[in-house]
Motif scaffolding. Structure first.
Motif, PDB file in Angstrom:
ATOM      1  N   LEU A 254       0.592  -1.376   0.581  1.00 57.12           N
ATOM      2  CA  LEU A 254      -0.103   0.160   0.042  1.00 57.12           C
ATOM      3  C   LEU A 254       0.487   1.577  -0.192  1.00 57.12           C
ATOM      4  N   LEU A 255       1.824   1.324   0.745  1.00 58.73           N
ATOM      5  CA  LEU A 255       2.574   2.608   0.792  1.00 58.73           C
ATOM      6  C   LEU A 255       3.607   3.045   0.190  1.00 58.73           C
ATOM      7  N   GLY A 256       4.365   1.232  -0.649  1.00 59.36           N
ATOM      8  CA  GLY A 256       4.924   0.949  -1.449  1.00 59.36           C
ATOM      9  C   GLY A 256       4.903   1.829  -3.269  1.00 59.36           C
ATOM     10  N   VAL A 257       3.736   2.094  -3.476  1.00 60.04           N
ATOM     11  CA  VAL A 257       2.587   2.782  -5.035  1.00 60.04           C
ATOM     12  C   VAL A 257       3.441   4.357  -4.127  1.00 60.04           C
ATOM     13  N   THR A 258       3.495   4.828  -3.157  1.00 60.89           N
ATOM     14  CA  THR A 258       3.434   6.040  -2.604  1.00 60.89           C
ATOM     15  C   THR A 258       4.732   7.047  -2.941  1.00 60.89           C
TER      16      THR A 258
ATOM     17  N   ILE B 126       8.590  -3.471  -0.305  1.00 64.63           N
ATOM     18  CA  ILE B 126       8.085  -2.257  -0.295  1.00 64.63           C
ATOM     19  C   ILE B 126       7.957  -1.414  -1.686  1.00 64.63           C
ATOM     20  N   ILE B 127       9.375  -1.664  -2.348  1.00 67.81           N
ATOM     21  CA  ILE B 127       9.654  -1.475  -3.778  1.00 67.81           C
ATOM     22  C   ILE B 127       9.173  -2.180  -4.975  1.00 67.81           C
ATOM     23  N   PHE B 128       9.193  -3.128  -5.033  1.00 66.69           N
ATOM     24  CA  PHE B 128       8.928  -4.131  -6.310  1.00 66.69           C
ATOM     25  C   PHE B 128       8.084  -4.508  -6.423  1.00 66.69           C
ATOM     26  N   PRO B 129       6.793  -5.097  -5.829  1.00 66.45           N
ATOM     27  CA  PRO B 129       5.498  -4.667  -5.837  1.00 66.45           C
ATOM     28  C   PRO B 129       5.230  -3.167  -6.572  1.00 66.45           C
ATOM     29  N   ALA B 130       4.886  -2.743  -5.902  1.00 62.19           N
ATOM     30  CA  ALA B 130       5.390  -1.383  -6.595  1.00 62.19           C
ATOM     31  C   ALA B 130       5.199  -1.410  -8.247  1.00 62.19           C
TER      32      ALA B 130
ATOM     33  N   LEU C  34       2.239  -3.235 -15.159  1.00 64.82           N
ATOM     34  CA  LEU C  34       0.975  -3.285 -15.886  1.00 64.82           C
ATOM     35  C   LEU C  34       0.094  -2.542 -16.039  1.00 64.82           C
ATOM     36  N   PHE C  35      -0.090  -1.550 -14.977  1.00 65.29           N
ATOM     37  CA  PHE C  35      -1.451  -0.562 -14.777  1.00 65.29           C
ATOM     38  C   PHE C  35      -0.907   1.049 -14.978  1.00 65.29           C
ATOM     39  N   LYS C  36      -1.951   1.782 -14.935  1.00 64.74           N
ATOM     40  CA  LYS C  36      -2.008   3.583 -15.276  1.00 64.74           C
ATOM     41  C   LYS C  36      -2.002   4.562 -14.443  1.00 64.74           C
ATOM     42  N   SER C  37      -3.133   3.287 -13.954  1.00 69.36           N
ATOM     43  CA  SER C  37      -3.924   4.463 -12.668  1.00 69.36           C
ATOM     44  C   SER C  37      -3.325   4.463 -11.097  1.00 69.36           C
ATOM     45  N   PHE C  38      -3.113   5.259 -10.730  1.00 73.59           N
ATOM     46  CA  PHE C  38      -3.121   5.292  -8.808  1.00 73.59           C
ATOM     47  C   PHE C  38      -3.705   4.072  -8.736  1.00 73.59           C
ATOM     48  N   PHE C  39      -4.925   4.020  -8.847  1.00 70.00           N
ATOM     49  CA  PHE C  39      -6.143   3.082  -7.651  1.00 70.00           C
ATOM     50  C   PHE C  39      -5.477   1.603  -8.265  1.00 70.00           C
ATOM     51  N   SER C  40      -5.877   1.695  -9.595  1.00 65.47           N
ATOM     52  CA  SER C  40      -5.604   0.674  -9.895  1.00 65.47           C
ATOM     53  C   SER C  40      -4.060  -0.552  -9.909  1.00 65.47           C
ATOM     54  N   VAL C  41      -2.494   1.034 -10.346  1.00 64.82           N
ATOM     55  CA  VAL C  41      -1.309   0.406  -9.821  1.00 64.82           C
ATOM     56  C   VAL C  41      -1.549  -0.573  -8.211  1.00 64.82           C
ATOM     57  N   THR C  42      -2.007   0.579  -7.094  1.00 60.61           N
ATOM     58  CA  THR C  42      -2.146  -0.182  -5.467  1.00 60.61           C
ATOM     59  C   THR C  42      -2.952  -0.960  -5.485  1.00 60.61           C
ATOM     60  N   ILE C  43      -3.899  -1.384  -6.374  1.00 62.04           N
ATOM     61  CA  ILE C  43      -4.681  -2.761  -6.012  1.00 62.04           C
ATOM     62  C   ILE C  43      -3.811  -3.828  -6.650  1.00 62.04           C
ATOM     63  N   CYS C  44      -3.495  -3.917  -7.457  1.00 59.97           N
ATOM     64  CA  CYS C  44      -2.785  -4.658  -7.873  1.00 59.97           C
ATOM     65  C   CYS C  44      -1.571  -5.157  -7.654  1.00 59.97           C
ATOM     66  N   SER C  45      -0.822  -3.488  -6.718  1.00 63.17           N
ATOM     67  CA  SER C  45       0.572  -3.692  -6.115  1.00 63.17           C
ATOM     68  C   SER C  45       0.538  -4.981  -4.812  1.00 63.17           C
ATOM     69  N   VAL C  46      -1.040  -4.235  -4.274  1.00 61.42           N
ATOM     70  CA  VAL C  46      -1.440  -5.213  -3.474  1.00 61.42           C
ATOM     71  C   VAL C  46      -1.081  -7.057  -3.163  1.00 61.42           C
ATOM     72  N   VAL C  47      -2.632  -7.195  -3.792  1.00 62.10           N
ATOM     73  CA  VAL C  47      -2.366  -8.432  -5.104  1.00 62.10           C
ATOM     74  C   VAL C  47      -1.326  -9.154  -4.784  1.00 62.10           C
TER      75      VAL C  47
ATOM     76  N   VAL D  28      -3.686   0.347   7.474  1.00 64.34           N
ATOM     77  CA  VAL D  28      -4.286  -0.019   6.226  1.00 64.34           C
ATOM     78  C   VAL D  28      -6.078   1.146   6.141  1.00 64.34           C
ATOM     79  N   ILE D  29      -6.289   1.362   7.742  1.00 61.39           N
ATOM     80  CA  ILE D  29      -7.573   2.043   8.119  1.00 61.39           C
ATOM     81  C   ILE D  29      -7.098   3.681   7.719  1.00 61.39           C
ATOM     82  N   LEU D  30      -5.752   4.005   8.332  1.00 58.69           N
ATOM     83  CA  LEU D  30      -5.235   5.391   7.521  1.00 58.69           C
ATOM     84  C   LEU D  30      -5.059   5.180   6.393  1.00 58.69           C
ATOM     85  N   PHE D  31      -4.383   4.442   5.956  1.00 60.49           N
ATOM     86  CA  PHE D  31      -4.293   4.411   4.067  1.00 60.49           C
ATOM     87  C   PHE D  31      -6.106   4.653   3.491  1.00 60.49           C
TER      88      PHE D  31
END
Lengths: 202, 289
Positions: free
Chosen positions: B33-37, B214-218, B224-237, B156-159
Protein backbone atom coordinates in the motif's frame (compact mmCIF):
# COMPACT_ATOMS: atom_id res chain seq x y z
CA UNK A 1 36.92 34.37 12.78
CA UNK A 2 34.19 33.87 15.38
CA UNK A 3 33.30 30.55 13.81
CA UNK A 4 36.93 29.47 13.93
CA UNK A 5 37.06 30.26 17.65
CA UNK A 6 33.82 28.37 18.26
CA UNK A 7 35.08 25.30 16.36
CA UNK A 8 38.39 25.41 18.24
CA UNK A 9 36.58 25.57 21.59
CA UNK A 10 34.35 22.62 20.63
CA UNK A 11 37.40 20.53 19.61
CA UNK A 12 39.20 21.45 22.82
CA UNK A 13 36.16 20.46 24.88
CA UNK A 14 35.99 17.13 23.08
CA UNK A 15 39.68 16.51 23.80
CA UNK A 16 39.22 17.46 27.45
CA UNK A 17 36.16 15.20 27.86
CA UNK A 18 37.85 12.21 26.22
CA UNK A 19 41.11 12.88 28.07
CA UNK A 20 39.42 12.96 31.48
CA UNK A 21 37.77 9.54 31.00
CA UNK A 22 38.70 6.87 33.50
CA UNK A 23 40.57 4.37 31.34
CA UNK A 24 40.26 1.51 33.82
CA UNK A 25 36.55 2.08 34.33
CA UNK A 26 35.99 2.16 30.59
CA UNK A 27 37.89 -1.04 30.12
CA UNK A 28 35.94 -2.74 32.87
CA UNK A 29 32.59 -1.87 31.35
CA UNK A 30 33.54 -3.44 28.03
CA UNK A 31 33.47 -7.19 27.67
CA UNK A 32 36.69 -8.55 26.31
CA UNK A 33 35.05 -11.52 24.64
CA UNK A 34 34.08 -9.72 21.45
CA UNK A 35 33.97 -11.61 18.17
CA UNK A 36 37.44 -10.50 16.98
CA UNK A 37 39.04 -11.81 20.17
CA UNK A 38 37.01 -15.01 19.93
CA UNK A 39 38.06 -15.63 16.33
CA UNK A 40 41.75 -15.01 17.13
CA UNK A 41 41.58 -17.27 20.21
CA UNK A 42 39.80 -19.97 18.22
CA UNK A 43 42.37 -19.80 15.41
CA UNK A 44 45.23 -20.09 17.92
CA UNK A 45 43.50 -22.98 19.72
CA UNK A 46 42.83 -24.80 16.43
CA UNK A 47 46.42 -24.35 15.28
CA UNK A 48 47.78 -25.59 18.62
CA UNK A 49 45.45 -28.57 18.83
CA UNK A 50 46.06 -29.67 15.24
CA UNK A 51 49.83 -29.41 15.76
CA UNK A 52 49.67 -31.47 18.95
CA UNK A 53 47.38 -33.99 17.23
CA UNK A 54 49.98 -34.57 14.55
CA UNK A 55 52.76 -34.94 17.09
CA UNK A 56 50.98 -37.19 19.53
CA UNK A 57 48.82 -39.02 16.97
CA UNK A 58 46.06 -39.23 19.55
CA UNK A 59 43.62 -42.12 18.87
CA UNK A 60 39.84 -42.04 18.57
CA UNK A 61 37.68 -40.74 21.40
CA UNK A 62 35.21 -43.59 21.43
CA UNK A 63 36.21 -46.72 23.31
CA UNK A 64 35.40 -50.14 21.87
CA UNK A 65 32.71 -50.64 24.45
CA UNK A 66 30.94 -47.39 23.73
CA UNK A 67 31.25 -47.88 19.98
CA UNK A 68 29.66 -51.33 20.24
CA UNK A 69 26.93 -49.86 22.35
CA UNK A 70 26.31 -47.11 19.83
CA UNK A 71 26.20 -49.55 16.95
CA UNK A 72 23.81 -51.76 18.90
CA UNK A 73 21.55 -48.78 19.42
CA UNK A 74 21.83 -47.95 15.75
CA UNK A 75 20.68 -51.46 14.80
CA UNK A 76 17.88 -51.17 17.31
CA UNK A 77 16.94 -47.89 15.68
CA UNK A 78 16.58 -49.35 12.21
CA UNK A 79 14.22 -51.93 13.64
CA UNK A 80 12.20 -49.42 15.58
CA UNK A 81 12.34 -46.47 13.20
CA UNK A 82 8.82 -47.09 12.05
CA UNK A 83 7.66 -46.67 15.66
CA UNK A 84 5.91 -43.37 16.03
CA UNK A 85 7.15 -40.46 18.10
CA UNK A 86 5.06 -37.41 18.90
CA UNK A 87 7.36 -35.04 17.04
CA UNK A 88 9.67 -36.45 14.36
CA UNK A 89 11.87 -33.44 13.58
CA UNK A 90 13.97 -35.49 11.16
CA UNK A 91 11.04 -35.33 8.72
CA UNK A 92 10.93 -31.52 8.83
CA UNK A 93 12.73 -28.78 6.90
CA UNK A 94 15.51 -26.89 8.69
CA UNK A 95 13.29 -23.80 9.17
CA UNK A 96 10.60 -25.87 10.84
CA UNK A 97 13.05 -27.77 13.06
CA UNK A 98 14.55 -24.52 14.28
CA UNK A 99 11.09 -23.02 14.88
CA UNK A 100 9.84 -26.08 16.81
CA UNK A 101 12.92 -26.15 19.07
CA UNK A 102 12.60 -22.38 19.60
CA UNK A 103 8.96 -22.77 20.67
CA UNK A 104 9.91 -25.67 22.98
CA UNK A 105 12.16 -23.23 24.82
CA UNK A 106 9.61 -20.39 24.82
CA UNK A 107 6.56 -22.49 25.75
CA UNK A 108 7.85 -25.74 27.35
CA UNK A 109 4.55 -26.62 29.06
CA UNK A 110 2.98 -27.57 25.71
CA UNK A 111 5.70 -30.14 24.99
CA UNK A 112 6.29 -31.80 28.40
CA UNK A 113 5.99 -35.61 28.20
CA UNK A 114 6.06 -35.64 24.39
CA UNK A 115 8.62 -37.80 22.57
CA UNK A 116 10.97 -36.23 20.04
CA UNK A 117 13.30 -37.52 17.33
CA UNK A 118 15.83 -34.92 16.28
CA UNK A 119 18.84 -34.68 13.98
CA UNK A 120 21.64 -32.20 14.64
CA UNK A 121 25.23 -31.72 15.72
CA UNK A 122 26.34 -33.22 19.02
CA UNK A 123 27.98 -30.77 21.40
CA UNK A 124 29.05 -31.11 25.05
CA UNK A 125 29.24 -28.17 27.45
CA UNK A 126 31.07 -28.25 30.77
CA UNK A 127 29.15 -26.58 33.59
CA UNK A 128 31.98 -25.56 35.90
CA UNK A 129 29.99 -24.56 39.03
CA UNK A 130 28.01 -27.82 38.97
CA UNK A 131 31.03 -29.85 37.77
CA UNK A 132 29.05 -31.75 35.15
CA UNK A 133 28.71 -32.01 31.41
CA UNK A 134 25.54 -31.02 29.56
CA UNK A 135 25.01 -32.71 26.19
CA UNK A 136 23.27 -30.94 23.33
CA UNK A 137 21.90 -31.61 19.88
CA UNK A 138 22.41 -28.36 17.95
CA UNK A 139 19.98 -27.42 15.16
CA UNK A 140 20.46 -24.54 12.73
CA UNK A 141 18.02 -22.57 10.61
CA UNK A 142 18.14 -22.41 6.80
CA UNK A 143 20.46 -19.40 6.79
CA UNK A 144 22.72 -21.33 9.20
CA UNK A 145 23.14 -18.20 11.29
CA UNK A 146 20.72 -19.05 14.09
CA UNK A 147 21.34 -22.13 16.19
CA UNK A 148 19.42 -23.72 19.05
CA UNK A 149 20.75 -26.45 21.32
CA UNK A 150 18.38 -29.06 22.73
CA UNK A 151 19.85 -30.68 25.84
CA UNK A 152 19.49 -34.45 26.30
CA UNK A 153 20.37 -37.10 28.87
CA UNK A 154 21.59 -40.37 27.32
CA UNK A 155 19.65 -43.23 28.97
CA UNK A 156 19.82 -42.65 32.74
CA UNK A 157 22.81 -40.32 32.46
CA UNK A 158 25.39 -42.86 33.66
CA UNK A 159 27.41 -42.91 30.41
CA UNK A 160 30.91 -41.54 30.81
CA UNK A 161 32.03 -38.42 28.95
CA UNK A 162 34.12 -38.25 26.75
CA UNK A 163 34.88 -42.01 26.48
CA UNK A 164 31.40 -43.15 25.52
CA UNK A 165 30.14 -40.08 23.67
CA UNK A 166 30.79 -39.05 20.07
CA UNK A 167 33.10 -36.13 19.32
CA UNK A 168 31.76 -32.58 19.28
CA UNK A 169 30.18 -31.51 15.98
CA UNK A 170 29.33 -35.11 15.03
CA UNK A 171 26.00 -35.37 13.22
CA UNK A 172 23.60 -37.46 15.32
CA UNK A 173 19.97 -38.48 15.51
CA UNK A 174 18.60 -38.81 19.02
CA UNK A 175 15.24 -39.69 20.48
CA UNK A 176 13.89 -38.86 23.92
CA UNK A 177 11.06 -37.47 26.01
CA UNK A 178 10.87 -33.77 26.79
CA UNK A 179 10.95 -32.62 30.41
CA UNK A 180 11.70 -29.42 32.26
CA UNK A 181 13.96 -29.12 35.30
CA UNK A 182 15.62 -26.65 37.66
CA UNK A 183 19.32 -26.54 38.53
CA UNK A 184 20.23 -26.26 42.22
CA UNK A 185 20.38 -22.63 43.28
CA UNK A 186 19.07 -21.45 39.90
CA UNK A 187 15.49 -20.24 39.43
CA UNK A 188 15.63 -20.60 35.63
CA UNK A 189 13.56 -23.34 34.03
CA UNK A 190 15.47 -25.59 31.61
CA UNK A 191 14.21 -28.08 29.05
CA UNK A 192 15.81 -31.36 27.93
CA UNK A 193 15.13 -34.76 26.46
CA UNK A 194 15.30 -37.49 29.12
CA UNK A 195 15.98 -41.21 28.52
CA UNK A 196 17.49 -40.25 25.18
CA UNK A 197 19.04 -42.78 22.80
CA UNK A 198 21.43 -42.27 19.91
CA UNK A 199 19.51 -43.55 16.92
CA UNK A 200 22.29 -42.78 14.51
CA UNK A 201 25.83 -41.40 14.72
CA UNK A 202 27.08 -40.23 11.31
CA UNK B 1 3.16 -32.74 -5.59
CA UNK B 2 1.01 -34.78 -3.21
CA UNK B 3 4.08 -35.09 -0.97
CA UNK B 4 4.37 -31.32 -0.75
CA UNK B 5 0.68 -30.94 0.05
CA UNK B 6 0.94 -33.64 2.73
CA UNK B 7 3.94 -31.86 4.18
CA UNK B 8 2.10 -28.54 4.22
CA UNK B 9 -0.94 -30.10 5.92
CA UNK B 10 1.43 -31.60 8.49
CA UNK B 11 3.12 -28.21 9.09
CA UNK B 12 -0.21 -26.43 9.44
CA UNK B 13 -0.81 -28.39 12.66
CA UNK B 14 1.64 -26.01 14.29
CA UNK B 15 0.08 -22.69 15.37
CA UNK B 16 3.28 -20.74 14.69
CA UNK B 17 2.98 -21.58 10.97
CA UNK B 18 -0.47 -19.95 10.96
CA UNK B 19 0.92 -16.96 12.88
CA UNK B 20 3.69 -16.59 10.27
CA UNK B 21 1.21 -16.72 7.39
CA UNK B 22 -1.19 -14.21 8.98
CA UNK B 23 1.54 -11.72 9.93
CA UNK B 24 3.42 -12.25 6.64
CA UNK B 25 0.36 -11.50 4.51
CA UNK B 26 -0.61 -8.48 6.67
CA UNK B 27 2.91 -7.04 6.38
CA UNK B 28 2.92 -7.61 2.61
CA UNK B 29 -0.42 -5.80 2.38
CA UNK B 30 0.80 -2.75 4.34
CA UNK B 31 4.16 -2.48 2.61
CA UNK B 32 2.63 -2.65 -0.85
CA UNK B 33 0.00 0.00 0.00
CA UNK B 34 2.75 2.35 1.04
CA UNK B 35 5.19 1.25 -1.68
CA UNK B 36 3.28 2.95 -4.51
CA UNK B 37 3.34 6.31 -2.71
CA UNK B 38 7.02 6.03 -1.76
CA UNK B 39 8.13 5.02 -5.26
CA UNK B 40 6.12 7.85 -6.87
CA UNK B 41 7.46 10.39 -4.37
CA UNK B 42 11.03 9.22 -5.19
CA UNK B 43 11.42 8.04 -1.59
CA UNK B 44 12.26 4.42 -2.47
CA UNK B 45 15.45 4.50 -0.45
CA UNK B 46 13.87 5.91 2.72
CA UNK B 47 12.77 2.36 3.57
CA UNK B 48 16.34 1.19 3.50
CA UNK B 49 17.50 4.08 5.67
CA UNK B 50 14.76 3.54 8.24
CA UNK B 51 15.34 -0.20 8.39
CA UNK B 52 18.95 0.48 9.32
CA UNK B 53 17.74 2.87 12.01
CA UNK B 54 15.47 0.10 13.28
CA UNK B 55 18.47 -2.25 13.35
CA UNK B 56 20.40 0.24 15.50
CA UNK B 57 17.40 0.68 17.81
CA UNK B 58 17.00 -3.09 18.05
CA UNK B 59 20.63 -3.41 19.11
CA UNK B 60 20.11 -0.78 21.84
CA UNK B 61 16.94 -2.58 22.98
CA UNK B 62 18.85 -5.88 23.13
CA UNK B 63 21.67 -4.29 25.16
CA UNK B 64 19.15 -2.70 27.55
CA UNK B 65 17.38 -6.08 27.80
CA UNK B 66 13.87 -4.93 26.86
CA UNK B 67 11.24 -7.67 27.09
CA UNK B 68 9.50 -6.53 23.90
CA UNK B 69 11.89 -4.69 21.58
CA UNK B 70 9.11 -3.32 19.40
CA UNK B 71 8.00 -0.79 22.04
CA UNK B 72 11.45 0.80 21.85
CA UNK B 73 12.26 0.28 18.17
CA UNK B 74 8.96 1.71 16.90
CA UNK B 75 9.15 5.20 18.52
CA UNK B 76 12.84 5.60 17.58
CA UNK B 77 12.12 4.70 13.95
CA UNK B 78 9.11 7.04 13.84
CA UNK B 79 11.24 9.92 15.18
CA UNK B 80 13.95 9.25 12.58
CA UNK B 81 11.32 9.03 9.82
CA UNK B 82 10.04 12.47 10.79
CA UNK B 83 13.60 13.84 10.96
CA UNK B 84 14.45 12.36 7.54
CA UNK B 85 11.32 13.84 6.03
CA UNK B 86 12.15 17.26 7.47
CA UNK B 87 15.73 16.87 6.23
CA UNK B 88 14.29 16.54 2.73
CA UNK B 89 12.84 20.01 3.01
CA UNK B 90 14.89 22.86 4.41
CA UNK B 91 17.75 21.83 6.64
CA UNK B 92 21.53 21.99 6.32
CA UNK B 93 21.95 18.32 5.31
CA UNK B 94 19.69 17.57 2.34
CA UNK B 95 17.58 14.49 1.37
CA UNK B 96 19.75 11.60 0.20
CA UNK B 97 22.79 12.69 2.24
CA UNK B 98 20.69 12.71 5.42
CA UNK B 99 19.27 9.26 4.64
CA UNK B 100 22.76 7.86 3.95
CA UNK B 101 24.16 9.47 7.10
CA UNK B 102 21.45 8.21 9.47
CA UNK B 103 21.34 4.82 7.73
CA UNK B 104 25.03 3.89 7.93
CA UNK B 105 25.43 5.65 11.28
CA UNK B 106 22.68 3.61 12.93
CA UNK B 107 23.95 0.40 11.37
CA UNK B 108 27.49 0.99 12.62
CA UNK B 109 26.40 2.03 16.12
CA UNK B 110 23.99 -0.93 16.29
CA UNK B 111 26.66 -3.47 15.39
CA UNK B 112 29.20 -1.81 17.68
CA UNK B 113 26.79 -1.99 20.64
CA UNK B 114 25.86 -5.60 19.88
CA UNK B 115 29.53 -6.50 19.70
CA UNK B 116 30.75 -4.65 22.79
CA UNK B 117 27.77 -5.36 25.05
CA UNK B 118 26.88 -8.73 23.58
CA UNK B 119 23.98 -10.26 25.54
CA UNK B 120 24.06 -13.71 23.93
CA UNK B 121 26.76 -16.19 22.99
CA UNK B 122 25.85 -16.14 19.27
CA UNK B 123 26.60 -12.56 18.13
CA UNK B 124 26.89 -13.36 14.42
CA UNK B 125 23.60 -15.26 14.64
CA UNK B 126 21.85 -12.33 16.31
CA UNK B 127 23.16 -9.89 13.69
CA UNK B 128 22.41 -12.24 10.79
CA UNK B 129 18.84 -12.89 11.90
CA UNK B 130 18.21 -9.14 12.34
CA UNK B 131 19.67 -8.31 8.93
CA UNK B 132 18.13 -11.13 6.90
CA UNK B 133 15.05 -11.99 8.95
CA UNK B 134 16.06 -15.63 8.90
CA UNK B 135 13.29 -17.56 10.68
CA UNK B 136 12.04 -14.76 12.97
CA UNK B 137 8.60 -14.87 11.33
CA UNK B 138 8.29 -18.52 12.46
CA UNK B 139 9.29 -17.67 16.01
CA UNK B 140 6.60 -15.05 16.72
CA UNK B 141 4.64 -15.41 19.96
CA UNK B 142 0.87 -14.80 20.17
CA UNK B 143 1.43 -11.34 21.75
CA UNK B 144 3.70 -10.30 18.90
CA UNK B 145 1.17 -11.59 16.37
CA UNK B 146 -1.63 -9.57 17.98
CA UNK B 147 0.52 -6.40 18.06
CA UNK B 148 1.54 -6.89 14.41
CA UNK B 149 -2.07 -7.44 13.31
CA UNK B 150 -3.30 -4.37 15.23
CA UNK B 151 -0.59 -2.17 13.68
CA UNK B 152 -1.26 -3.57 10.19
CA UNK B 153 -5.01 -2.94 10.50
CA UNK B 154 -4.29 0.63 11.69
CA UNK B 155 -2.05 1.24 8.66
CA UNK B 156 -4.74 -0.06 6.28
CA UNK B 157 -7.48 2.04 7.96
CA UNK B 158 -5.31 5.21 7.83
CA UNK B 159 -4.52 4.57 4.16
CA UNK B 160 -8.20 4.09 3.25
CA UNK B 161 -9.35 7.10 5.31
CA UNK B 162 -6.77 9.47 3.82
CA UNK B 163 -6.56 7.86 0.38
CA UNK B 164 -7.57 11.06 -1.51
CA UNK B 165 -5.16 13.26 0.46
CA UNK B 166 -2.27 10.80 0.10
CA UNK B 167 -3.03 10.65 -3.63
CA UNK B 168 -2.91 14.46 -3.88
CA UNK B 169 0.29 14.78 -1.85
CA UNK B 170 1.94 11.97 -3.83
CA UNK B 171 1.44 13.51 -7.26
CA UNK B 172 1.67 17.26 -6.78
CA UNK B 173 2.51 18.77 -3.41
CA UNK B 174 2.27 22.35 -4.71
CA UNK B 175 -1.18 21.81 -6.17
CA UNK B 176 -2.31 20.09 -2.99
CA UNK B 177 -1.00 23.01 -0.92
CA UNK B 178 -2.73 25.50 -3.20
CA UNK B 179 -6.04 23.69 -2.70
CA UNK B 180 -5.69 24.05 1.07
CA UNK B 181 -4.37 20.59 1.93
CA UNK B 182 -2.05 20.48 4.93
CA UNK B 183 0.81 18.86 2.99
CA UNK B 184 3.21 18.80 5.96
CA UNK B 185 0.68 16.92 8.07
CA UNK B 186 0.12 14.27 5.39
CA UNK B 187 3.85 13.94 4.76
CA UNK B 188 4.19 13.36 8.51
CA UNK B 189 1.46 10.73 8.34
CA UNK B 190 3.27 8.98 5.46
CA UNK B 191 6.52 9.08 7.47
CA UNK B 192 4.86 7.55 10.54
CA UNK B 193 3.15 4.82 8.48
CA UNK B 194 6.48 4.10 6.73
CA UNK B 195 8.23 3.67 10.06
CA UNK B 196 5.52 1.31 11.36
CA UNK B 197 5.64 -0.79 8.18
CA UNK B 198 9.45 -0.98 8.27
CA UNK B 199 9.47 -2.20 11.88
CA UNK B 200 6.81 -4.80 11.10
CA UNK B 201 8.50 -5.93 7.89
CA UNK B 202 11.81 -6.50 9.68
CA UNK B 203 10.20 -9.59 11.25
CA UNK B 204 9.45 -10.98 7.83
CA UNK B 205 12.49 -10.27 5.69
CA UNK B 206 15.06 -8.59 7.97
CA UNK B 207 16.34 -5.04 7.82
CA UNK B 208 18.49 -5.42 4.68
CA UNK B 209 15.64 -6.75 2.55
CA UNK B 210 12.82 -4.48 3.75
CA UNK B 211 13.15 -2.13 0.76
CA UNK B 212 12.46 -5.01 -1.62
CA UNK B 213 9.08 -5.60 0.02
CA UNK B 214 8.16 -1.92 -0.50
CA UNK B 215 9.59 -1.35 -3.98
CA UNK B 216 9.12 -4.56 -6.00
CA UNK B 217 5.30 -4.97 -5.82
CA UNK B 218 4.80 -1.29 -6.69
CA UNK B 219 7.24 -1.46 -9.63
CA UNK B 220 5.71 -4.70 -10.94
CA UNK B 221 2.20 -3.20 -10.73
CA UNK B 222 3.39 -0.05 -12.53
CA UNK B 223 4.52 -2.19 -15.48
CA UNK B 224 0.96 -3.51 -15.87
CA UNK B 225 -1.37 -0.64 -14.89
CA UNK B 226 -1.39 3.13 -15.23
CA UNK B 227 -3.89 4.62 -12.73
CA UNK B 228 -2.99 5.16 -9.05
CA UNK B 229 -5.92 3.07 -7.84
CA UNK B 230 -5.32 0.09 -10.14
CA UNK B 231 -1.56 0.16 -9.46
CA UNK B 232 -2.25 0.17 -5.70
CA UNK B 233 -4.70 -2.76 -5.92
CA UNK B 234 -2.41 -4.77 -8.23
CA UNK B 235 0.57 -4.04 -5.97
CA UNK B 236 -1.36 -5.33 -2.93
CA UNK B 237 -2.40 -8.53 -4.73
CA UNK B 238 1.12 -9.23 -6.07
CA UNK B 239 2.76 -8.50 -2.73
CA UNK B 240 0.41 -10.81 -0.80
CA UNK B 241 0.85 -13.57 -3.40
CA UNK B 242 4.65 -13.27 -3.27
CA UNK B 243 4.68 -13.29 0.53
CA UNK B 244 2.45 -16.36 0.64
CA UNK B 245 4.40 -18.21 -2.05
CA UNK B 246 7.76 -17.28 -0.54
CA UNK B 247 6.71 -18.29 2.97
CA UNK B 248 5.26 -21.65 1.93
CA UNK B 249 8.25 -22.41 -0.32
CA UNK B 250 10.74 -21.62 2.42
CA UNK B 251 8.84 -23.72 4.97
CA UNK B 252 8.67 -26.73 2.66
CA UNK B 253 12.12 -26.42 1.07
CA UNK B 254 13.92 -25.15 4.18
CA UNK B 255 15.25 -22.00 2.52
CA UNK B 256 15.74 -18.64 4.30
CA UNK B 257 12.30 -16.96 4.55
CA UNK B 258 13.26 -13.35 3.71
CA UNK B 259 15.41 -14.17 0.69
CA UNK B 260 12.77 -16.55 -0.70
CA UNK B 261 10.03 -13.89 -0.49
CA UNK B 262 12.29 -11.32 -2.20
CA UNK B 263 13.19 -13.90 -4.89
CA UNK B 264 9.45 -14.44 -5.51
CA UNK B 265 9.06 -10.65 -5.90
CA UNK B 266 11.95 -10.54 -8.40
CA UNK B 267 10.37 -13.32 -10.49
CA UNK B 268 7.01 -11.50 -10.51
CA UNK B 269 8.74 -8.25 -11.53
CA UNK B 270 10.50 -10.05 -14.40
CA UNK B 271 7.17 -11.51 -15.56
CA UNK B 272 5.41 -8.12 -15.29
CA UNK B 273 8.23 -6.44 -17.21
CA UNK B 274 8.09 -9.05 -19.99
CA UNK B 275 4.29 -8.80 -20.22
CA UNK B 276 4.44 -4.99 -20.42
CA UNK B 277 7.07 -5.17 -23.20
CA UNK B 278 4.93 -7.62 -25.18
CA UNK B 279 1.83 -5.44 -24.71
CA UNK B 280 3.73 -2.34 -25.84
CA UNK B 281 5.02 -4.10 -28.95
CA UNK B 282 1.49 -5.26 -29.72
CA UNK B 283 0.18 -1.69 -29.35
CA UNK B 284 2.94 -0.33 -31.61
CA UNK B 285 2.31 -2.88 -34.34
CA UNK B 286 -1.46 -2.13 -34.16
CA UNK B 287 -0.76 1.60 -34.55
CA UNK B 288 1.61 1.06 -37.50
CA UNK B 289 -1.05 -1.09 -39.23
Amino acid sequence: MKNLIKISIIFLLIFIITGCGNIDGGRNSIKNDNSVDKVIDKQIANATSSASDVLEQEPIMLTEKSLDELLKTEKKTDETKSDSVDYDLTEMSSDMVYAVVYHMMIDPATYIGKSFRIEGLYYAFYNEPADLYHHYCIVQDAAACCAQGLEFVWDDGTHVYPDEYPEDNTKVIIEGTFETYHMEGDSNLYGRLKDATFLHVF
Amino acid sequence: MSEIIEKLIFYFQYPFVWYALIVGVMIALCSSLLGVTLVLKRFSFIGDGLSHVAFGAMAVAAVLNFSNEMYFVLPITVICAILLLRAGQNTIIKGDAAIAMISVGSMAIGYLLMNVFSTGPNLSGDVCSTLFGSTSILTLTLDEVILSVILSVLVVILFILFYNKIFAVTFDENFARATGTNVDLYNLLIAVITAVVIVLAMNLVGSLLVSALIIFPALSAMRLFKSFFSVTICSVVLSMLCALTGLLTSIVAGTPVGSTIVAANIVVFAIAYTVSRILKKGEKSEKSN
